[in-house]
Scaffold this active site. Sequence first.
Site, PDB file in Angstrom:
ATOM      1  N   ILE A  40      15.443  43.983  22.350  1.00 30.57           N
ATOM      2  CA  ILE A  40      16.361  44.077  21.251  1.00 30.57           C
ATOM      3  C   ILE A  40      16.627  45.422  20.806  1.00 30.57           C
ATOM      4  O   ILE A  40      17.837  45.720  20.712  1.00 30.57           O
ATOM      5  CB  ILE A  40      16.109  43.002  20.337  1.00 30.57           C
ATOM      6  CG1 ILE A  40      17.523  42.792  19.425  1.00 30.57           C
ATOM      7  CG2 ILE A  40      15.103  43.615  19.338  1.00 30.57           C
ATOM      8  CD1 ILE A  40      18.703  42.206  20.418  1.00 30.57           C
ATOM      9  N   ASP A  65      16.249  36.310  17.015  1.00 29.03           N
ATOM     10  CA  ASP A  65      15.172  35.637  16.441  1.00 29.03           C
ATOM     11  C   ASP A  65      13.716  35.867  17.096  1.00 29.03           C
ATOM     12  O   ASP A  65      13.644  36.604  18.102  1.00 29.03           O
ATOM     13  CB  ASP A  65      15.242  34.063  16.685  1.00 29.03           C
ATOM     14  CG  ASP A  65      15.187  33.708  18.277  1.00 29.03           C
ATOM     15  OD1 ASP A  65      14.038  33.554  18.715  1.00 29.03           O
ATOM     16  OD2 ASP A  65      16.185  33.982  18.933  1.00 29.03           O
ATOM     17  N   GLY A 110      14.969  35.749  23.954  1.00 29.54           N
ATOM     18  CA  GLY A 110      15.317  35.649  22.810  1.00 29.54           C
ATOM     19  C   GLY A 110      15.684  36.786  22.223  1.00 29.54           C
ATOM     20  O   GLY A 110      15.964  37.825  22.756  1.00 29.54           O
ATOM     21  N   GLU A 111      15.239  37.066  20.889  1.00 30.98           N
ATOM     22  CA  GLU A 111      15.262  38.178  20.131  1.00 30.98           C
ATOM     23  C   GLU A 111      16.814  38.709  19.825  1.00 30.98           C
ATOM     24  O   GLU A 111      16.902  39.744  19.040  1.00 30.98           O
ATOM     25  CB  GLU A 111      14.658  39.675  20.662  1.00 30.98           C
ATOM     26  CG  GLU A 111      13.283  39.463  20.815  1.00 30.98           C
ATOM     27  CD  GLU A 111      12.698  40.571  21.714  1.00 30.98           C
ATOM     28  OE1 GLU A 111      13.365  41.602  21.628  1.00 30.98           O
ATOM     29  OE2 GLU A 111      11.577  40.588  22.170  1.00 30.98           O
ATOM     30  N   GLY A 112      17.726  37.828  20.334  1.00 32.73           N
ATOM     31  CA  GLY A 112      19.128  38.254  20.180  1.00 32.73           C
ATOM     32  C   GLY A 112      19.554  38.999  21.516  1.00 32.73           C
ATOM     33  O   GLY A 112      20.801  39.663  21.658  1.00 32.73           O
TER      34      GLY A 112
END
Lengths: 347, 347
Positions: free
Chosen positions: A88, A165, A314-316
Site C-alpha cells: 500500500i 485494512d 487487502g491494505e487498500g
Amino acid sequence: MELSTAAMADARALHARLTKPPGSLGRLEDVGVQLAGIAGECPPPMPAPAAVAVFAGDHGVVRAGVTPWPQEVTAQMVANFCAGGAAINALARQVDARLVVVDVGVAGDLEPHPMLLGRKVRRGTDDLSAGPAMSQDDARRAWAVGEEVAALLIADGARLLVTGDMGIGNTTPAAAVIAALTGRPAADCTGLGTGVDAATLAHKTEIVAAAVSRASRRVHRSEMSGKPAENVVGEIGGLEIAALAGFVYGGASARVPVVVDGVIALAGALAAEAARPGVVAACIAGHRSTEPGATVALEHLGLEPLLDLDLRLGEGTGACLAVPLVQAAARVLREMATFDAAGVKER
Amino acid sequence: MELSTAAMADARALHARLTKPPGSLGRLEDVGVQLAGIAGECPPPMPAPAAVAVFAGDHGVVRAGVTPWPQEVTAQMVANFCAGGAAINALARQVDARLVVVDVGVAGDLEPHPMLLGRKVRRGTDDLSAGPAMSQDDARRAWAVGEEVAALLIADGARLLVTGDMGIGNTTPAAAVIAALTGRPAADCTGLGTGVDAATLAHKTEIVAAAVSRASRRVHRSEMSGKPAENVVGEIGGLEIAALAGFVYGGASARVPVVVDGVIALAGALAAEAARPGVVAACIAGHRSTEPGATVALEHLGLEPLLDLDLRLGEGTGACLAVPLVQAAARVLREMATFDAAGVKER
C-alpha cells in the site's frame, strides 16, 4: 446522503456536449456523473488529494485456526507501513495519496510514528467462534474512530477517501458480516483469504456459518439495542470492520467520495449502509477481489467495481489503484472542451 | 525482441519474498514480471515518464458511408488536441504523460504547433472499398514515421510508450486489417465504431469482407514483395495503423514497454507482430474496447487487457488510463520490503 439529481443531470448533459462520441468513455462517464451527484455540483470538484486510511485490528478467531499467519504479523505489518515498505505504501506513492495507519485494535504494542494514529479500542477481538467478538460498546467506539479519521483527513484537505485494512484473520469476520447482512450462505461468502488449504477453508466456512446463526439469534433478542445491523459487527465482526463502516459513513456525510477496497472494506460498507441507508451512494468500488464475499457484497450494494485484477491482498491496494480512474472521471468533465468551444463539427 | 527469462525468474523470486502473501497482487505481479523481462533486469526500471503519441490520418473509405462523422473532424480534433481540450489531453495530464500528435496523413492542412509533429505521408488514404488504400511505399513510409516517433520520444526520456490514434472512419480499416491478419470473419471484427446504426454496420461489414477478400488475393500475387503482413496494411489499412505498427516495433526494439490502446492500435500491433514476430512481448494491453475487433486481436496476440471499462473513444484513452497500473507494477518490485528486511514473519 442523497445524490443530487440536478447535478447528475447537468453532468449527463455536459458529457453529451464534450468533444467525443456520446457515451464513448463508458464507465468513466458514469463515475463522473456519480461524482457530480455526490458533490452536488457539475463539473464535480477534483477528487484530489486522495487519502488512504489503513485500519488495523486483531482477531481472537485466529485461535480457532482460520489462517496460517501468526497474529503478530498484524503489528509487524503496521511497522512495515510506517517504514514505507508495504504494497500500500508503493501504491499510495504511485497515485499521490496520503497514507495513514490507524491502530483501532492491534493486540500488541506499537511504536509511535507520525503516520500512525493510536486509537486502540481494545487489544483485538475475542474469538467469534466461541462468543461475541466484542461488546456493542466497543463496536460503537470503533465506528466512531472511523468517523473521526474520515473527518480528520477531510479537514486536512483530502477530497477522496480510500479504505484500507490490516488484520491477520480478518477475512473470517468479514465473511460472517457479509453473510449475516446479505442473507447469503456462509459457503458463498467465505474464501481462501490470503491463502489457506481446502481443509482450513471448510473449517473456516463452518465457523462463519455457526457465527452467523448465533448472531441472527442474539442480535434480535430484546437485551440488545434496536440496531441489528450495527450489532452484527459487534457480535461477529472486527474492530477494523466497525471502523471502516464509520469511515465510509464519515466520507458520505461530508459528501466526499469513498473508494472501497476488497472484502474487509465491503463488510464495513455493508454495515454502514445497513445502519445508515444511502451511504453507498458515496461509494465507488475500486476492484473486484478474488474473495467470494466481495462479489456477494458488491452485488448486494449494487456496486460495479472499476478494476478486476485478481488482487487479494487487502491494505487498500485495489482501491488505491482505482484512484487515478476516479480522478480521471472528474477531470474529463472539468477539462474537456465542448464541440462548440473547440469548433469541432458534430455528426 | 525476446523477454529475458533470467530477469523474469528473478522477478518471480523477488515477488515471493516481498511482504505480501505470494500471488496476492494478481495481474499486477504478472505485469511486473513482464517489465523485468522487457528491460532484462530485476527490479525493472520505472516505466516513467510515459509518452502518448496520437497518430492522425484520414481515410478515403469515409466516402463509402461508413461513419456519420464528417472527415474534417480529424483535423478539427488535431486542433483540439493541440489546444488541450480532448479526452486524451485530460487523461494524459492525469497520469503525467507527455502527449504528442503526429500528422501522418490528415487530409486537410494543419496549423503548426509545438505538440504537433508534421510527418504527412499523404493527404489521407484512397477508398479501400474501391482499390488499394495506399501504395506499399506509402505504407512503409508511415511505418517509418512510427518508428521515428518512438525513437524520438525515447531519446527525450520516455520510458513507457502509449499508442494513440485519430482518424474519422478508422475502425473500418482496423477491422479489415484484423480480419485479414487473424483469418476471422469480417462480421466478428467489425463494430459500431464511435456509433453507427444497424444498416451502416451491415454496410461496413460488407466493405470489410470485400476488402479482406481482395487483399488476400492481391498481397500474395507475385508483383507484390514477399511481405504479406506489411502489404495488408497498405492494401486495406490506414496511415495511422501503419505508423502505429512502426511505433510498437520501435518501442519493442528499444526494449521500452508499449501500452496498446483499442482496436486501431491493436490492428497496428497485429501488423507489427506479423511483420516482426516477438514484438508483442513488449506490449501491454491497456483495456478491452467495446469494438469486437479489439477482442479478436487481443486473443490472437495472447494479450489480456488491464481495464475493461466499456470505452470506445480511441485517441489512446484506454491505454493512458492503464499507465498508473503499469507503473505500480514496477514500483511494487522496486520499492516493497522483503519479509527478511521488514522483520515480518512468514507463515
